[in-house]
Scaffold this active site. Structure first.
Site, mmCIF file in Angstrom:
data_model
loop_
_atom_site.group_PDB
_atom_site.id
_atom_site.type_symbol
_atom_site.label_atom_id
_atom_site.label_comp_id
_atom_site.label_asym_id
_atom_site.label_seq_id
_atom_site.Cartn_x
_atom_site.Cartn_y
_atom_site.Cartn_z
ATOM 1 N N LYS A 169 0.863 -1.350 -0.118
ATOM 2 C CA LYS A 169 0.312 -0.067 -0.025
ATOM 3 C C LYS A 169 0.694 1.381 -0.081
ATOM 4 O O LYS A 169 0.842 2.098 -0.636
ATOM 5 C CB LYS A 169 -1.072 -0.013 1.183
ATOM 6 C CG LYS A 169 -1.843 1.234 1.298
ATOM 7 C CD LYS A 169 -2.647 1.695 0.292
ATOM 8 C CE LYS A 169 -3.177 3.035 0.315
ATOM 9 N NZ LYS A 169 -4.163 3.363 -0.934
ATOM 10 N N CYS B 90 -3.407 10.950 1.423
ATOM 11 C CA CYS B 90 -2.545 9.577 1.122
ATOM 12 C C CYS B 90 -1.145 9.981 0.689
ATOM 13 O O CYS B 90 -0.049 9.967 1.332
ATOM 14 C CB CYS B 90 -3.446 8.916 0.122
ATOM 15 S SG CYS B 90 -4.986 8.614 0.525
#
Ligand code: SAJ
Length: 461
Positions: free
Chosen positions: A217, A271
């Site tokens: 991720k 993010c």
């Protein structure tokens, strides 16, 4: 049919669509848990009335929420985490920011892990969906869940990490139609988590271990951030050479195996600005040797520098019209970090507005989706005082302005409305930070076009 009860903790851009999708699965019941705060408390009522709390375009979400919260009544949102007592699965979807020293801030994660641990029953599956530094599931979440519940992970309950790939505007689509990675602390945890996501994901679900999933991720987002930084640096190179970076990109990407990203006014969101630091943190805290993440650090610095570079471009554009930034009125178009969304997290517009005000400009901030409380929460008033105003009216934003600067590629700016409204500017200058406005249309409308990366009209010499 036995009922499956899923509890989703954290009603945000990941938790809400995920909860709604599970609630639409026959035999599933979903309870969302959301802390009531001054800025987000209203979400609880809105969701329980089957309404989407997002201003931006979210295809299919409003219909789905109405169906599961009002028609099927398989989804409800509460504040009380003790609902975990009869959960079959608990998903943790809370924010995991980093602080000014790039250290992960896990207050929310620790709090909800402790809250879930206190009430959860044997046999439950716990999945962390929040992006975390590699090693966090085993070394932060697991000890809290075990200590508070008195149970053992891998023995009395299952534990896994599985990350989302959602983006505002594509929440449901990316949850359903993007492949999914699932990493358990053991094979049984992985198996159960793969089985759970099989109910909502229509693409391949890849089982792995939880550390590999955590690394995947953070690497996935770091990869994107580094590629964007490359594009941004090439924009600076092209500006210095007097070449159009978007034309260069078009030529480079003509090769089918090349994908140069888009240069732009900055990298925002929850993010990309922090996940590289999560990766760096995990590698150095839980890794067996120190790693100097030079590349991701440089990329972060380049991307973080773009908002102030935009301020330089505004100053240059005004100078070309014999005007100074000091005392100029600048319309900043786009406060959300992503087009057609209302999400202001880490928006590049904030450092840009601060930079403009510090150089003496009066700023009018405009965004068609962002609400006043979210704009106010950016805390720009303290830096800009009365020189900063806010409007959702594009014509009012441009009225009497000396320069308009595009920060976010909202659809509203791509039509004729922008150039029509530009007719009321004091000085018709447009600085395009997203390569999205047609330079020729600007010229035809008597607006001086200045593009990041020296973008200009096709065939302009
Ligand atoms: N941006 C550029 N140039 C580009 C692409 C993006 O300047 O070529 C800017 C955008 O304007 C924005 C920022 O970067 O300010 C982030 O944009 P994004 O398109 O990456 O949007 P996010 O942050 O919402 O989504 C990313 C996605 N990650 C990847 O594509 C690897 C999404 O799939 C993730 O789910 C999401 O992060 C997340 O939640 O991690």
């Amino acid at each position: 049919m036995t009922e499956t009860h899923v509890v989703v903790i954290g009603m945000g851009y990941v938790g809400i669509p995920c909860a709604a999708l599970f609630a639409d699965v026959p035999g599933f019941r979903v309870t969302g848990v959301q802390r009531r705060s001054a800025r987000s408390g209203w979400k609880i009522e809105a969701l329980n009335q089957g309404k989407s709390p997002f201003e931006g375009d979210e295809p299919g979400l409003a219909e789905l929420l109405h169906r599961v919260a009002v028609e099927k009544r398989t989804f409800r949102v509460v504040e009380d985490i003790s609902v975990c007592r009869d959960a079959d699965a608990i998903l943790l979807d809370v924010q995991t920011p980093v602080d000014g020293n790039r250290i992960p801030q896990y207050e929310s994660l620790r709090e909800v892990a402790a809250g879930a641990g206190k009430h959860m029953r044997p046999g439950v599956l716990v999945v962390i969906e929040s992006t975390v530094a590699p090693g966090t599931t085993q070394h932060v979440a697991r000890p809290i869940l075990e200590a508070v519940s008195g149970m053992k992970a891998g023995q009395d309950f299952a534990l896994a990490f599985s990350y989302e790939r959602v983006m505002p505007g594509k929440l449901l689509e990316y949850l359903i139609h993007f492949p999914r990675v699932v990493g358990g602390i053991d094979a049984e945890s992985t198996r159960r988590a793969v089985q759970l996501y099989g109910h909502i994901v229509q693409k391949e679900i890849t089982p792995t271990d939880c550390l590999t999933a955590e690394v995947a991720k953070t690497v996935e987002n770091t990869y994107r951030d580094v590629n964007i930084a490359f594009a941004n640096e090439m924009a600076l190179v092209c500006e210095s050479l007097g070449v159009d970076v978007f034309e260069v990109r078009r030529l480079v990407n003509a090769r089918p195996d090349r994908h140069m990203h888009l240069p732009g006014a900055g990298v925002g969101g929850h993010c990309l600005p922090k996940d590289p630091w999560l990766l760096d943190h995990g590698a150095n805290l839980y890794g067996c040797k120190a790693v100097s993440s030079d590349l991701l650090g440089v990329a972060r610095r380049i991307n973080d520098s773009m908002p102030l570079h935009m301020v330089d471009l505004v100053e240059e554009a005004l100078r070309a019209a014999d005007k100074t930034l000091d005392g100029a009125r600048v319309a900043v178009l786009g406060i959300a970090y992503l087009e057609n969304s209302d999400d202001t997290r880490n928006t590049p517009a904030a450092p840009m507005i601060r930079g403009l005000c510090e150089r003496g400009a009066a700023v009018v901030a405009h965004d068609p989706y962002v609400r006043w409380p979210d704009f106010e929460a950016l805390g720009l008033q303290s830096a800009c005082g009365s020189r900063l105003t806010w409007t959702q009216d594009l014509a009012a934003a441009l009225q009497g302005a000396d320069c308009a600067v595009i920060v976010t590629r909202h659809s509203e700016y791509l039509g004729t409305a922008l150039l029509q409204a530009a007719q009321s500017m004091r000085t018709r200058i447009l600085v395009d930070g997203r390569g999205c406005i047609d330079p020729q249309a600007c010229a035809a409308a008597g607006v001086a076009y200045h593009g990041l990366g020296n973008r200009r009209a096709k065939n302009a010499q």
